[in-house]
Design a protein around this motif. Structure first.
Motif, PDB file in Angstrom:
ATOM      1  N   LEU A   1      41.254  30.304  51.065  1.00 24.56           N
ATOM      2  CA  LEU A   1      40.313  29.929  50.005  1.00 24.56           C
ATOM      3  C   LEU A   1      40.209  31.087  49.024  1.00 24.56           C
ATOM      4  CD1 LEU A   1      38.152  27.884  48.967  1.00 24.56           C
ATOM      5  CD2 LEU A   1      36.475  29.165  50.303  1.00 24.56           C
ATOM      6  N   LEU A   2      40.479  30.808  47.745  1.00 20.53           N
ATOM      7  CA  LEU A   2      40.441  31.838  46.708  1.00 20.53           C
ATOM      8  C   LEU A   2      39.293  31.550  45.752  1.00 20.53           C
ATOM      9  CD1 LEU A   2      43.492  31.905  47.755  1.00 20.53           C
ATOM     10  CD2 LEU A   2      44.028  32.879  45.512  1.00 20.53           C
ATOM     11  N   PHE A   3      38.445  32.549  45.541  1.00 19.98           N
ATOM     12  CA  PHE A   3      37.321  32.428  44.608  1.00 19.98           C
ATOM     13  C   PHE A   3      37.745  32.999  43.254  1.00 19.98           C
ATOM     14  CE2 PHE A   3      35.275  32.413  48.746  1.00 19.98           C
ATOM     15  CZ  PHE A   3      34.298  31.448  48.612  1.00 19.98           C
ATOM     16  N   GLY A   4      37.822  32.132  42.252  1.00 27.75           N
ATOM     17  CA  GLY A   4      38.213  32.572  40.909  1.00 27.75           C
ATOM     18  C   GLY A   4      37.104  32.338  39.906  1.00 27.75           C
ATOM     19  N   SER A   5      37.494  32.013  38.678  1.00 28.04           N
ATOM     20  CA  SER A   5      36.521  31.827  37.608  1.00 28.04           C
ATOM     21  C   SER A   5      36.752  30.492  36.909  1.00 28.04           C
ATOM     22  CB  SER A   5      36.609  32.967  36.589  1.00 28.04           C
ATOM     23  OG  SER A   5      37.793  32.860  35.809  1.00 28.04           O
TER      24      SER A   5
ATOM     25  N   VAL B   1      37.541  37.437  31.236  1.00 25.25           N
ATOM     26  CA  VAL B   1      37.484  38.192  32.482  1.00 25.25           C
ATOM     27  C   VAL B   1      38.773  38.974  32.728  1.00 25.25           C
ATOM     28  CG1 VAL B   1      35.785  36.712  33.624  1.00 25.25           C
ATOM     29  CG2 VAL B   1      38.207  36.123  33.752  1.00 25.25           C
ATOM     30  N   GLY B   2      39.614  39.100  31.711  1.00 24.96           N
ATOM     31  CA  GLY B   2      40.834  39.883  31.853  1.00 24.96           C
ATOM     32  C   GLY B   2      41.787  39.270  32.865  1.00 24.96           C
ATOM     33  N   GLN B   3      42.296  40.104  33.760  1.00 23.40           N
ATOM     34  CA  GLN B   3      43.259  39.679  34.780  1.00 23.40           C
ATOM     35  C   GLN B   3      42.582  39.305  36.102  1.00 23.40           C
ATOM     36  OE1 GLN B   3      46.708  39.495  34.138  1.00 23.40           O
ATOM     37  NE2 GLN B   3      45.899  39.710  32.072  1.00 23.40           N
ATOM     38  N   PHE B   4      41.347  38.871  36.032  1.00 16.60           N
ATOM     39  CA  PHE B   4      40.549  38.562  37.216  1.00 16.60           C
ATOM     40  C   PHE B   4      41.264  37.583  38.148  1.00 16.60           C
ATOM     41  CE2 PHE B   4      37.188  36.243  39.451  1.00 16.60           C
ATOM     42  CZ  PHE B   4      36.337  37.249  39.852  1.00 16.60           C
TER      43      PHE B   4
END
Length: 307
Positions: free
Chosen positions: A84-88, A93-96
């Motif tokens: 599970l990956l938490f992103g935006s 947010v640049g290279q978040f």
């Protein structure tokens, strides 16, 4: 192309409006950071209590009991790894998202078996779709602190359903965590399986006092309750830290934008003042030239009359 006073006024007004928007977004990002970091700090004491509860249970259990489906996986079915990956959901947010996907890909690459990748956030979902990892499922990113618990419950139900169907053998969390010296750093946690090595790691920790605990009335039932809280806290913390990191990135972007807009406003104001000064100088020169020409004509007229 030469600037006019009217065009400079328009540019100054637009830059001023943009500065207002940036200040608003900066204030929202700062408030978000405070909110989510406060939630993470509030979890510390509760997490410590849960860890002590697990320690108390494991001190009385020589081996790890079975906490999930016990049916053996088919020999023909390969091991499966879930993540599970938490992103935006939003930009600025640049290279978040890109850095987190690259970190997850590097971490999961040595592990055998197929991948089942879940994404939290639209931006990282698109990033994963363009990567070798791909996307198996997605969840909406919480927009407020109160929505995190709902997301955690959805994820836990989905994980349990996958385990019941023998679809995953291990499950990992990937998210960005705020850190001193940098805006954030990508981190991972193996959430499942809760196996014997995990039990030994917790059981090896020292009890914080001389009064040793004793679990009464059904150790396994108590253990299951603490394990449930352990999973909840782990997911809640990961989401809150990710949201705090996202807002930290956005705050940094707004600070850079505010500085650039301020410099642009100063430059436009300088151009406007120079243009006004130049126009005033030209008008003054025209007046002086007209006055001088008038004096010359009067002298010529006076000389002709005297003759």
């Amino acid at each position: 192309m030469s600037q006019t006073a009217a065009s400079l006024r328009r540019q100054l007004a637009l830059a001023g409006d943009l500065a207002t928007v940036v200040r608003t977004m900066k204030a929202m990002a700062a408030a978000g950071i405070s909110q989510y970091e406060g939630a993470v700090q509030a979890l510390d004491d509760y997490d410590r209590t849960v860890q002590l509860g697990l320690l108390a249970c494991f001190r009385q259990m020589p081996t790890m009991p079975t906490l999930g489906p016990s049916a053996p996986r088919s020999r023909r079915a390969p091991a499966a790894v879930g993540a599970l990956l938490f992103g935006s959901d939003q930009g600025l947010v640049g290279q978040f998202n890109e850095q987190l996907v690259a970190f997850a890909q590097q971490t999961l690459q040595p592990l055998p078996g197929e991948r089942r990748i879940w994404a939290v956030g639209e931006r990282i979902q698109a990033q994963l779709a363009d990567s070798p990892l791909g996307v198996t499922a997605s969840f909406p990113l919480p927009t407020a602190l109160g929505s995190i618990a709902s997301l955690v419950s959805q994820v836990l139900l989905a994980v349990e359903a996958c385990r019941a169907r023998q679809e995953i053998d291990a499950f990992y969390l990937f998210h960005n965590r705020p850190c001193s010296g940098e805006l954030y750093q990508a981190v991972s946690q193996r959430l499942l399986p809760l196996d014997e090595s995990w039990r030994r790691e917790i059981a090896a920790r020292p009890w914080p006092s001389q009064q040793l605990p004793e679990v009464l009335h059904g150790g396994e039932a108590t253990l299951l309750a603490f394990v449930s809280e352990y999973l909840f806290v782990s997911l809640f913390r990961a989401c809150a830290e990710s949201l705090a990191s996202e807002n930290t990135c956005r705050l940094a972007a707004m600070q850079r934008a505010e500085k650039n807009i301020g410099e642009r406003l100063d430059a436009l104001a300088g151009d406007f003042h120079r243009l006004r000064q130049s126009a005033m100088d030209e008008e003054l020169f025209d007046v002086v030239a007209g006055f001088t020409a008038g004096e010359g004509q009067e002298k010529q007229a006076g000389g002709a009359g005297g003759g």
